[in-house]
Write an enzyme that holds these catalytic residues in place. Sequence first.
Site, mmCIF file in Angstrom:
data_model
loop_
_atom_site.group_PDB
_atom_site.id
_atom_site.type_symbol
_atom_site.label_atom_id
_atom_site.label_comp_id
_atom_site.label_asym_id
_atom_site.label_seq_id
_atom_site.Cartn_x
_atom_site.Cartn_y
_atom_site.Cartn_z
ATOM 1 N N SER A 4 -50.746 66.640 -42.474
ATOM 2 C CA SER A 4 -51.200 65.428 -41.788
ATOM 3 C C SER A 4 -52.211 65.840 -40.728
ATOM 4 C CB SER A 4 -49.997 64.754 -41.110
ATOM 5 O OG SER A 4 -50.416 63.750 -40.209
ATOM 6 N N TYR A 25 -42.050 64.262 -36.196
ATOM 7 C CA TYR A 25 -43.085 64.304 -37.238
ATOM 8 C C TYR A 25 -44.163 65.329 -36.892
ATOM 9 C CZ TYR A 25 -46.351 62.313 -40.715
ATOM 10 O OH TYR A 25 -47.197 62.124 -41.775
HETATM 11 P P1 NAD Z 1 -44.462 56.950 -49.027
HETATM 12 O O1 NAD Z 1 -43.399 56.332 -48.198
HETATM 13 O O2 NAD Z 1 -45.348 56.095 -49.879
HETATM 14 O O3 NAD Z 1 -43.841 58.095 -49.960
HETATM 15 C C1 NAD Z 1 -42.815 58.953 -49.517
HETATM 16 C C2 NAD Z 1 -42.135 59.539 -50.722
HETATM 17 O O4 NAD Z 1 -41.073 60.417 -50.275
HETATM 18 C C3 NAD Z 1 -41.468 58.487 -51.612
HETATM 19 O O5 NAD Z 1 -41.576 58.872 -52.967
HETATM 20 C C4 NAD Z 1 -40.007 58.553 -51.158
HETATM 21 O O6 NAD Z 1 -39.078 58.077 -52.120
HETATM 22 C C5 NAD Z 1 -39.860 60.043 -50.922
HETATM 23 N N1 NAD Z 1 -38.709 60.396 -50.102
HETATM 24 C C6 NAD Z 1 -38.333 59.853 -48.918
HETATM 25 N N2 NAD Z 1 -37.197 60.434 -48.500
HETATM 26 C C7 NAD Z 1 -36.862 61.364 -49.428
HETATM 27 C C8 NAD Z 1 -35.785 62.291 -49.563
HETATM 28 N N3 NAD Z 1 -34.826 62.401 -48.634
HETATM 29 N N4 NAD Z 1 -35.743 63.070 -50.658
HETATM 30 C C9 NAD Z 1 -36.704 62.961 -51.623
HETATM 31 N N5 NAD Z 1 -37.741 62.116 -51.539
HETATM 32 C C10 NAD Z 1 -37.811 61.326 -50.452
HETATM 33 O O7 NAD Z 1 -45.335 57.777 -47.977
HETATM 34 P P2 NAD Z 1 -46.741 58.540 -48.092
HETATM 35 O O8 NAD Z 1 -47.595 57.960 -47.041
HETATM 36 O O9 NAD Z 1 -47.228 58.623 -49.476
HETATM 37 O O10 NAD Z 1 -46.265 59.967 -47.562
HETATM 38 C C11 NAD Z 1 -46.314 61.132 -48.358
HETATM 39 C C12 NAD Z 1 -46.609 62.313 -47.447
HETATM 40 O O11 NAD Z 1 -47.875 62.124 -46.844
HETATM 41 C C13 NAD Z 1 -45.620 62.501 -46.299
HETATM 42 O O12 NAD Z 1 -45.316 63.867 -46.118
HETATM 43 C C14 NAD Z 1 -46.377 61.981 -45.100
HETATM 44 O O13 NAD Z 1 -45.963 62.561 -43.914
HETATM 45 C C15 NAD Z 1 -47.779 62.390 -45.468
HETATM 46 N N6 NAD Z 1 -48.851 61.678 -44.765
HETATM 47 C C16 NAD Z 1 -48.959 60.347 -44.854
HETATM 48 C C17 NAD Z 1 -49.977 59.704 -44.165
HETATM 49 C C18 NAD Z 1 -50.174 58.223 -44.201
HETATM 50 O O14 NAD Z 1 -50.918 57.701 -43.375
HETATM 51 N N7 NAD Z 1 -49.545 57.496 -45.124
HETATM 52 C C19 NAD Z 1 -50.868 60.448 -43.391
HETATM 53 C C20 NAD Z 1 -50.725 61.821 -43.321
HETATM 54 C C21 NAD Z 1 -49.705 62.432 -44.017
#
Ligand code: NAD
Length: 262
Positions: free
Chosen positions: A144, A157
């Site tokens: 991130s 986080y």
């Molecule tokens: P999202 O909520 O769409 O997806 C999260 C995924 O993780 C889902 O498939 C969910 O079922 C799974 N998950 C949650 N808890 C879990 C567990 N205990 N065991 C197994 N799977 C689990 O979110 P996203 O935005 O796609 O996030 C994905 C990654 O990207 C994360 O690591 C997040 O920190 C990172 N990220 C997101 C953003 C953003 O703005 N959305 C920015 C930077 C980084």
Amino acid sequence: MGFLNGKTALVTGSTSGIGEACAKAYASEGANIVLNGFGDAAEIEKLRAGIESDHGVKAVYSDADLTNPEKIGEMVTLALDTFGAVDILHNNAGVQHVDPIEEFPVDKWDLIIGLNLSSSFHTTRLLMKQMKERKWGRLIFTASAHALVASPYKAAYVAAKHGIAGLTKVLALEGAEHGVTANAICPGYVWTPLVEHQIPDTMKARNMTREEVINDVILDAQPTKKFVTVEQVAAIALFLASDKAENVNGSLQVVDGGWTAQ
Ligand code: NAD
């Protein structure tokens, strides 16, 4: 023939958002896929079957809760029993919680450190040896912008994501002479359920309306004033998985509209 034909990609947290887009991208170049994450069983089966029929690959699903190391072991066994190897390990699953430190729930701290940081240790611990033995591997992390800079109220986080940046660099050195690279993608705000879910807590923590949170907190951080898309993140992941990226190692790939340039 795609450039990942015959390879296997395990993408954690791939039932939604960034992970789902990355799994589809790897499949589009011929990789077999191990999906993981939570969600509605019928929706997940639709996603799994869709990846198979759209791209002519095989896809399996693991419902492992990645806060549980034993379940991580079961997911890895499923991957190896099904495909014989995992060539691309994309550690992506993550959750968020927003609260000032003095009110930060201890169980949320433990959850976020466990999922966003420690699960990557466990998956990699179990899969590195077979990558080194086959002299090819790609460790890709969804970190991130918060692996590089901080925001208030996101103690767990930001700590976990800075930890992922460190883990990426260590693994880059451990894999370097074995054809195994490790890189982290550092997105700014991507419009996914993870962002949607933190809006109510941010409204509370900062005493703001929903519109104020979106415009004055979220998009305020990104000079482009645009959300990053999941496809833009997946395009970087696909490049990192390619042979062309064999010398991209230990890097933090920023895709944040200029956020961390400030
Ligand atoms: P999202 O909520 O769409 O997806 C999260 C995924 O993780 C889902 O498939 C969910 O079922 C799974 N998950 C949650 N808890 C879990 C567990 N205990 N065991 C197994 N799977 C689990 O979110 P996203 O935005 O796609 O996030 C994905 C990654 O990207 C994360 O690591 C997040 O920190 C990172 N990220 C997101 C953003 C953003 O703005 N959305 C920015 C930077 C980084």
